[in-house]
Write a protein that holds these residues in place. Structure first.
Motif, PDB file in Angstrom:
ATOM      1  N   ASP A  66     -93.798  37.849  68.033  1.00  0.00           N
ATOM      2  CA  ASP A  66     -92.413  38.291  67.934  1.00  0.00           C
ATOM      3  C   ASP A  66     -91.516  37.263  67.243  1.00  0.00           C
ATOM      4  OD1 ASP A  66     -93.154  40.582  69.216  1.00  0.00           O
ATOM      5  OD2 ASP A  66     -92.172  40.123  71.129  1.00  0.00           O
ATOM      6  N   SER A  67     -91.825  36.000  67.410  1.00  0.00           N
ATOM      7  CA  SER A  67     -90.981  34.964  66.814  1.00  0.00           C
ATOM      8  C   SER A  67     -91.184  34.854  65.309  1.00  0.00           C
ATOM      9  CB  SER A  67     -91.277  33.606  67.463  1.00  0.00           C
ATOM     10  OG  SER A  67     -92.554  33.125  67.053  1.00  0.00           O
ATOM     11  N   GLY A  68     -92.355  35.271  64.851  1.00  0.00           N
ATOM     12  CA  GLY A  68     -92.673  35.143  63.438  1.00  0.00           C
ATOM     13  C   GLY A  68     -93.136  33.757  63.051  1.00  0.00           C
ATOM     14  N   THR A  69     -93.238  32.853  64.015  1.00  0.00           N
ATOM     15  CA  THR A  69     -93.692  31.494  63.717  1.00  0.00           C
ATOM     16  C   THR A  69     -95.200  31.351  63.871  1.00  0.00           C
ATOM     17  OG1 THR A  69     -93.290  30.808  66.012  1.00  0.00           O
ATOM     18  CG2 THR A  69     -91.486  30.512  64.426  1.00  0.00           C
ATOM     19  N   ASP A  70     -95.807  32.302  64.530  1.00  0.00           N
ATOM     20  CA  ASP A  70     -97.258  32.275  64.735  1.00  0.00           C
ATOM     21  C   ASP A  70     -97.863  33.514  64.078  1.00  0.00           C
ATOM     22  OD1 ASP A  70     -99.837  31.887  65.514  1.00  0.00           O
ATOM     23  OD2 ASP A  70     -99.486  32.185  67.674  1.00  0.00           O
ATOM     24  N   CYS A  71     -98.312  33.353  62.845  1.00  0.00           N
ATOM     25  CA  CYS A  71     -98.925  34.446  62.078  1.00  0.00           C
ATOM     26  C   CYS A  71    -100.319  34.030  61.662  1.00  0.00           C
ATOM     27  CB  CYS A  71     -98.097  34.772  60.839  1.00  0.00           C
ATOM     28  SG  CYS A  71     -96.404  35.307  61.180  1.00  0.00           S
ATOM     29  N   ASP A  72    -101.246  34.972  61.680  1.00  0.00           N
ATOM     30  CA  ASP A  72    -102.632  34.691  61.323  1.00  0.00           C
ATOM     31  C   ASP A  72    -103.197  35.903  60.600  1.00  0.00           C
ATOM     32  OD1 ASP A  72    -105.496  34.332  61.350  1.00  0.00           O
ATOM     33  OD2 ASP A  72    -105.233  32.870  62.977  1.00  0.00           O
ATOM     34  N   LEU A  73    -103.719  35.694  59.392  1.00  0.00           N
ATOM     35  CA  LEU A  73    -104.226  36.815  58.600  1.00  0.00           C
ATOM     36  C   LEU A  73    -105.554  37.357  59.114  1.00  0.00           C
ATOM     37  CD1 LEU A  73    -103.333  35.798  54.928  1.00  0.00           C
ATOM     38  CD2 LEU A  73    -101.928  36.872  56.710  1.00  0.00           C
ATOM     39  N   GLY A  74    -106.147  36.658  60.078  1.00  0.00           N
ATOM     40  CA  GLY A  74    -107.417  37.131  60.621  1.00  0.00           C
ATOM     41  C   GLY A  74    -107.376  37.428  62.102  1.00  0.00           C
ATOM     42  N   ASP A  75    -106.193  37.408  62.695  1.00  0.00           N
ATOM     43  CA  ASP A  75    -106.056  37.635  64.137  1.00  0.00           C
ATOM     44  C   ASP A  75    -105.038  38.749  64.371  1.00  0.00           C
ATOM     45  OD1 ASP A  75    -105.691  37.605  66.851  1.00  0.00           O
ATOM     46  OD2 ASP A  75    -105.040  35.514  66.976  1.00  0.00           O
ATOM     47  N   ASN A  76    -105.479  39.851  64.925  1.00  0.00           N
ATOM     48  CA  ASN A  76    -104.588  40.993  65.129  1.00  0.00           C
ATOM     49  C   ASN A  76    -104.026  41.070  66.543  1.00  0.00           C
ATOM     50  OD1 ASN A  76    -106.776  41.830  66.629  1.00  0.00           O
ATOM     51  ND2 ASN A  76    -107.213  43.659  65.426  1.00  0.00           N
ATOM     52  N   SER A  77    -104.003  39.947  67.247  1.00  0.00           N
ATOM     53  CA  SER A  77    -103.520  39.958  68.626  1.00  0.00           C
ATOM     54  C   SER A  77    -101.998  39.950  68.715  1.00  0.00           C
ATOM     55  CB  SER A  77    -104.082  38.755  69.396  1.00  0.00           C
ATOM     56  OG  SER A  77    -103.627  37.537  68.828  1.00  0.00           O
ATOM     57  N   GLY A  78    -101.292  39.656  67.607  1.00  0.00           N
ATOM     58  CA  GLY A  78     -99.844  39.684  67.616  1.00  0.00           C
ATOM     59  C   GLY A  78     -99.310  41.097  67.640  1.00  0.00           C
ATOM     60  N   ASN A  79     -98.026  41.236  67.964  1.00  0.00           N
ATOM     61  CA  ASN A  79     -97.413  42.563  68.081  1.00  0.00           C
ATOM     62  C   ASN A  79     -97.083  43.200  66.743  1.00  0.00           C
ATOM     63  OD1 ASN A  79     -97.434  42.577  70.924  1.00  0.00           O
ATOM     64  ND2 ASN A  79     -95.491  41.445  71.013  1.00  0.00           N
ATOM     65  N   TRP A  80     -97.113  42.409  65.657  1.00  0.00           N
ATOM     66  CA  TRP A  80     -96.673  42.886  64.358  1.00  0.00           C
ATOM     67  C   TRP A  80     -97.809  42.762  63.352  1.00  0.00           C
ATOM     68  CZ3 TRP A  80     -92.166  45.360  64.619  1.00  0.00           C
ATOM     69  CH2 TRP A  80     -91.403  45.117  65.755  1.00  0.00           C
ATOM     70  N   ASN A  81     -98.362  43.917  62.963  1.00  0.00           N
ATOM     71  CA  ASN A  81     -99.550  43.959  62.100  1.00  0.00           C
ATOM     72  C   ASN A  81     -99.161  43.845  60.632  1.00  0.00           C
ATOM     73  OD1 ASN A  81    -100.181  46.177  64.541  1.00  0.00           O
ATOM     74  ND2 ASN A  81    -101.737  44.612  64.195  1.00  0.00           N
ATOM     75  N   ILE A  82     -99.684  42.834  59.965  1.00  0.00           N
ATOM     76  CA  ILE A  82     -99.324  42.547  58.586  1.00  0.00           C
ATOM     77  C   ILE A  82    -100.014  43.530  57.641  1.00  0.00           C
ATOM     78  CG2 ILE A  82     -99.319  40.797  56.764  1.00  0.00           C
ATOM     79  CD1 ILE A  82     -99.610  38.693  59.018  1.00  0.00           C
TER      80      ILE A  82
END
Length: 336
Positions: free
Chosen positions: A169-185
């Motif tokens: 949610d903060s946008g400071t932790d993004c990973d192109l190989g990890d889909n565990s965040g709430n926002w899918n790139i």
């Protein structure tokens, strides 16, 4: 390259054989219960040097039997990042359309590995089986990624429009190989992140799988696709056909003008307070930035519609690869 030009020429010759008389012959054989071998012998054109075989039949609103049931291809791809033989073999047996392929693309590709995609294209074991009698439903079934393959292009390369990348949610932790965040790139509707895709809107997964996120430009070109024709490029997991970009302006009239199909997705009108800042990540960066707006384009929520096509003159539900989000369907409308 000389070899690819030759392949293109030969494929155009094959495509040019879609004459009405041949379609009528195949239709008659289907009506008489002709088997696949008979259909192939009567309506197929084979070039031994390129080992490309297609049949030229037509289907109905409830059956795809006779349409590209005998499509096979085997040719060495000398692209610098490939250097391997591309092989795909489709056949229709009983009630299913079956594919055996090695996952090697049949067209020129970009440079892999590259700075944003460190993976090398390698052979895969592709075995898929789709129904010849697809049934349209009112329910959209989401596919892709861990939910299962959404479909495959005729050359045996899989379609997977989504990515495995995400942000918190903060946008400071993004990973192109990890889909565990709430926002899918998203791979194609943003330019903040790069997934190292090539001009075919494709790249390579860690296991060596080359796959399409959007319009497979190289394959469409090899098939002679353009604004003057509807180009069937693959099959969805529910058995319905997939076309590239162009469809009839009047879905029920094969004499109407061809036009680029427009998807019916728009940016969300209400942005969640939990979303990472739009100043850093503009709308379109994440899958959650898009919403289906019925009637805003030509297609439904699965990038499909019911209509006539060259292969299905009586009409059928079918999908499109489009130039805007969702690029390829993210769901299917048929039984799976």
């Amino acid at each position: 390259m000389k070899q690819h030009a030759l392949i293109n020429k030969k494929r155009n010759i094959v495509n040019g054989l879609k004459l009405t008389s041949l379609a009528l012959i195949v239709s008659s054989l289907v009506a008489c219960g002709g088997d696949n071998e008979t259909l192939a012998d009567s309506s197929a054109t084979t070039d031994d040097s390129s080992q490309t075989t297609t049949d030229n039949g037509t289907g109905t609103s409830s059956s795809t039997q006779g349409v590209l049931c005998e499509y096979s291809y085997s040719e060495y791809n000398d692209s610098e990042s490939v250097q391997a033989t591309s092989a795909a073999d489709w056949s229709c047996t009983g009630t299913t359309r079956d594919l055996v392929a090695n996952g090697i693309p049949d067209h020129e590709v970009g440079t892999f590995p590259n700075a944003d995609n460190p993976n090398t294209i390698s052979e895969q074991s592709v075995n898929e089986s789709y129904t010849l009698e697809p049934i349209e439903t009112t329910q959209a079934t989401m596919l892709g990624g861990p939910r299962g393959m959404i479909g495959v292009v005729l050359n045996g390369i899989k379609i997977d429009a989504g990515t495995g990348g995400s942000c918190d949610d903060s946008g400071t932790d993004c990973d192109l190989g990890d889909n565990s965040g709430n926002w899918n790139i998203e791979a194609l509707s943003q330019d903040t992140f790069s997934f190292g895709t090539d001009d075919n809107n494709a790249h390579v997964q860690p296991d060596g799988t080359y796959h399409y996120h959007g319009m497979p430009e190289g394959f469409v070109a090899l098939q002679g696709g353009g604004s003057a024709t509807m180009t069937l490029i693959g099959w969805a997991a529910d058995g319905f056909p997939i076309y590239a970009r162009y469809g009839y302006s009047d879905s029920s009239d094969a004499t109407s003008a061809l036009t680029a199909m427009t998807a019916s997705y728009q940016h969300v009108t209400t942005v969640s307070a939990n979303r990472p800042s739009t100043d850093i990540y503009p709308l379109g960066t994440f899958a959650q930035d898009w919403e289906y707006v019925a009637g805003s384009g030509d297609l439904d929520e699965c990038n499909g519609r019911v209509g006539v096509t060259p292969e299905f003159p009586s009409g059928i539900y079918h999908y499109y690869a489009t130039d805007t989000y969702p690029f390829f369907q993210r769901c299917v409308k048929g039984e799976v």
